[in-house]
Design an enzyme around this catalytic site. Structure first.
Site, PDB file in Angstrom:
ATOM      1  N   HIS A   1     -12.088  -4.744   8.886  1.00  0.00           N
ATOM      2  CA  HIS A   1     -12.607  -4.447   7.550  1.00  0.00           C
ATOM      3  C   HIS A   1     -13.832  -3.543   7.597  1.00  0.00           C
ATOM      4  CE1 HIS A   1     -10.103  -7.891   6.517  1.00  0.00           C
ATOM      5  NE2 HIS A   1     -10.263  -7.578   5.241  1.00  0.00           N
TER       6      HIS A   1
ATOM      7  N   GLU B   1       0.822  -1.222   0.000  1.00  0.00           N
ATOM      8  CA  GLU B   1       0.000   0.000   0.000  1.00  0.00           C
ATOM      9  C   GLU B   1       0.849   1.262   0.000  1.00  0.00           C
ATOM     10  OE1 GLU B   1      -0.700  -2.661   1.783  1.00  0.00           O
ATOM     11  OE2 GLU B   1      -2.743  -3.181   1.206  1.00  0.00           O
TER      12      GLU B   1
END
Ligand SMILES: Cc1ncc(C[n+]2csc(CCOP(=O)(O)OP(=O)(O)O)c2C)c(N)n1
Lengths: 326, 341
Positions: A128, A59
């Site tokens: 999440h 990322e």
């Protein structure tokens, strides 16, 4: 034209990739897999692996690569699977994308778009499910958008790509399957404008992103009780459109803010403070907030539902504000 | 043989060949950096300039040697220890000095200071104070060069400390995977602040580790500017030939503390003295003298020229207008008239 939020986003990407060859999409699984949420399905076949570029799990590096390539004249769209994982790239977003222009005395712009999913509601548990839009909205140097409708899903990307500075777009995971009619050639909405999604005169419900459908549902419940709620969709979380919010509060004299972020230090806190600063004398009641409970979002359905703003809790808060002072 | 040359040089007529002139330019470049940073020490001690100031005294051969191998169209990404990189890249000494003063004429309009020097015209992309933060950015610039087919390359300077960060490894993997035109110039000065190489790295052979990503990688004597330049040219040639990223481990040493705040308690003074005998400026000057390309008079002239440049820059910085607080909110977003193409 009948479409879904997911297809509207894909159409926006297709249009952007077609219109400008400097545009490319980059992120984990955006190509062969079609995007973790199916947004970019088929685009790699159409535009090739250079422009719909699969990255390793990195990322920080691929977000930084987006920044560097934007500095050098490309128009990258970086997809980060979820806001939870964007924390691995937060250094790049905050310390580079948002600050390079200022630190360089205005010499460099970073025309980068970062898309990411946010939010809870799918029983994915804490790692999440978080809503950290408010954190990003805290940062000068970036713009933060939250499309909540088909039209915004279809057209906000164009506006974001036209912006010479970094723009972060939050797509709420519960919206991808939203379906409905989309007008074929609507205009690109300006960045920084809120929208009144439903007019009303008793109370203003201010919200954005994944909470919009819930807030509209709450307005239906309130209408059945004879309470007319106006629903304002912020759409742009940075900058915030104070004018639209204050004009609505001036009409209704009451405000409830609905925000899936945690209450403490939330975007809802910011909006509330602004209403108090700017529209205090229009208010007939103190501003209320409906936010997520101060827990990591749990897995079990009942717990998750209890943690999040829901139509019933929104309607209850609005009812109290109106009832107590009406 | 050597003796005759030396005698000839002492008569004031050092060799004027192109190679000799090139080495003289390298020497002049290193002298400018050295004198500039020595002036920074004085200005910092007098509280004229402030902030974190990281000096590269002792490491001048790295900045000078590597940037000499680059073309103006190439891009450079640097760290918070970037005075040398900026000056070697040709950022005007006046603009760098004015930035140290926080003046409007500074190369970052007073927003950056010592750690954030930028120069768009020279493709100098800072000035990054997050250790390793510039590496993904450099890979991104390189991706753009590749996608646009410009033939340019990107040089990224970073330290041995940065090599320990995930961002280096993520970027090295991606750069090799995508065969990006990227020169990874690792300044191994043996310390990350006060932490020695062997305390920060399980395997201290950095070039070997970089090679494991599938990129050409080798170590160079970072105190020898001509060796640095030769290695950088070899890497640059490989990158331009399309062989993807290259890694250089430049073995160097900083003679001064990590920053002006650092009391430098973690290093043995004899270690510093030992490295001082390999001062890159003396290493080159002695070799040039031995080869009849330099004598004391000429060296002194070069030195005086560097000092005068720094004097002029200081005077200009002192006379320059301060950046007004009325401009505080500028440069957060791009004004529509200055939007990038
Ligand atoms: C991400 C991050 N962690 C820690 C620091 C504090 N810090 C500044 S410089 C430095 C050491 C870096 O060493 P190295 O990369 O070898 O570069 P050098 O200073 O030796 O040139 C540290 C730990 C920082 N600026 N950024």
């Amino acid at each position: 034209m009948k479409t879904t939020y997911r297809e509207a986003l894909r159409e926006a990407l297709r249009e952007a990739l077609t219109a400008d060859e400097r545009v490319f999409l980059m992120g984990e699984d955006v190509g062969r897999y079609g995007g973790a949420f199916g947004v970019s399905l088929g685009l790699v076949e159409e535009f090739g692996p250079e422009r719909v570029r699969d990255t390793p799990l990195s990322e920080s590096a691929f977000t930084g690569i987006g920044i560097g390539s934007a500095l050098a004249g490309l128009r990258p769209v970086v997809e980060i699977m979820t806001v939870n994982f964007s924390l691995l790239a937060l250094d790049q977003i905050l310390n580079n994308a948002a600050t390079l222009r200022h630190m360089s005395g205005g010499q460099f712009s970073v025309p980068l778009v970062i898309r990411m999913t946010t939010g809870a509601g799918r029983q994915l548990a804490a790692q999440h499910s978080h809503s950290l839009e408010g954190w990003y909205a805290h940062i000068p140097g970036i713009r933060v958008l939250a499309p909540a409708t088909l039209a915004d899903a279809r057209r906000m990307l164009g506006g974001a790509l036209a912006d010479p500075d970094p723009v972060v777009i939050f797509e709420h995971g519960s919206l991808y399957n939203l379906s409905g009619e989309l007008d074929e050639d609507g205009a690109a909405p300006g960045i920084g404008a809120a929208a009144v999604r439903r007019p009303g005169h008793d109370v203003t419900l201010v919200t954005y992103g994944g909470s919009l459908p819930k807030t509209l549902a709450a307005a239906d419940v309130l209408a059945a009780d004879g309470i007319s709620a106006e629903v304002v969709d912020l759409r742009s979380l940075r900058p915030l459109d104070d004018a639209t919010v204050m004009a609505s509060v001036a009409r209704t004299h009451r405000a409830v803010i609905v925000d899936e972020g945690w209450r403490t230090g939330s975007l809802a806190a910011e909006v509330s403070a602004r209403i108090t600063e700017q529209a205090f004398y229009d208010l007939d009641a103190s501003v209320r907030r409906v936010c997520s409970a101060e827990v990591p979002i749990p897995y079990a359905r009942a717990l998750e539902e209890a943690a999040l703003p829901q139509p019933a809790s929104i309607a209850a808060a609005a009812g109290e504000v109106v009832g107590r002072h009406g | 043989m050597t003796t005759t040359r030396r005698t000839k040089a002492q008569r004031g007529r050092p060799s004027q060949s192109a190679a000799a002139k090139h080495r003289r330019d390298l020497l002049a470049g290193m002298l400018l950096i050295r004198r500039f940073e020595e002036r920074c020490v004085e200005l910092y001690s007098a509280s004229t300039i402030r902030g974190f100031v990281h000096l590269c005294i002792g490491e001048e051969a790295v900045a000078t040697g590597v940037t000499t191998a680059l073309e103006p169209a190439d891009a450079v990404v640097s760290t918070y220890r970037e005075h040398g990189h900026a000056l070697a890249r040709g950022v005007p000494v006046e603009a760098v000095m004015a930035e140290m003063y926080g003046k409007a004429t500074g190369c970052s309009g007073g927003r950056g200071g010592s750690m954030h020097l930028f120069d768009a015209g020279r493709r100098f992309y800072g000035g990054n104070a997050i250790v390793a933060g510039g590496i993904p950015l450099a890979a991104g610039l390189a991706l753009a060069e590749k996608m646009r087919g410009t033939g340019g390359l990107v040089c990224c300077f970073f330290g041995d400390g940065a090599f320990a960060e995930g961002e280096f490894h993520e970027s090295a993997n991606l750069a090799a995977l995508w065969s990006l035109p990227l020169l990874l110039a690792c300044e191994n000065n043996l310390y990350a602040m006060g932490t020695p190489l062997a305390v920060e790295h399980a395997q201290t052979d950095l070039a070997m580790r970089a090679a494991s990503y599938g990129m050409p990688a080798w170590a160079v004597d970072g105190m020898d500017v001509t060796a640095v330049e030769a290695a950088a040219r070899r890497a640059v040639d490989g990158i331009r030939a399309g062989h993807g990223p290259h890694f250089l481990e430049l073995r160097t040493y900083r003679f001064r503390a990590h920053s002006m705040y650092d009391p430098d308690r973690y290093r043995d003074k004899t270690e510093i003295e030992r490295w001082r005998t390999r001062d890159p400026i003396s290493v080159l000057a002695e070799r040039m003298k031995a080869d009849g390309e330099l004598n004391d008079t000429v060296q002194d002239e070069l030195d005086q020229r560097a000092r005068r440049e720094v004097d002029r820059a200081q005077q200009a910085a002192e006379a320059a207008p301060a950046e007004s607080a009325a401009t505080l909110l500028r440069h957060v977003h791009t004004d529509s008239e200055e939007a990038p193409a």
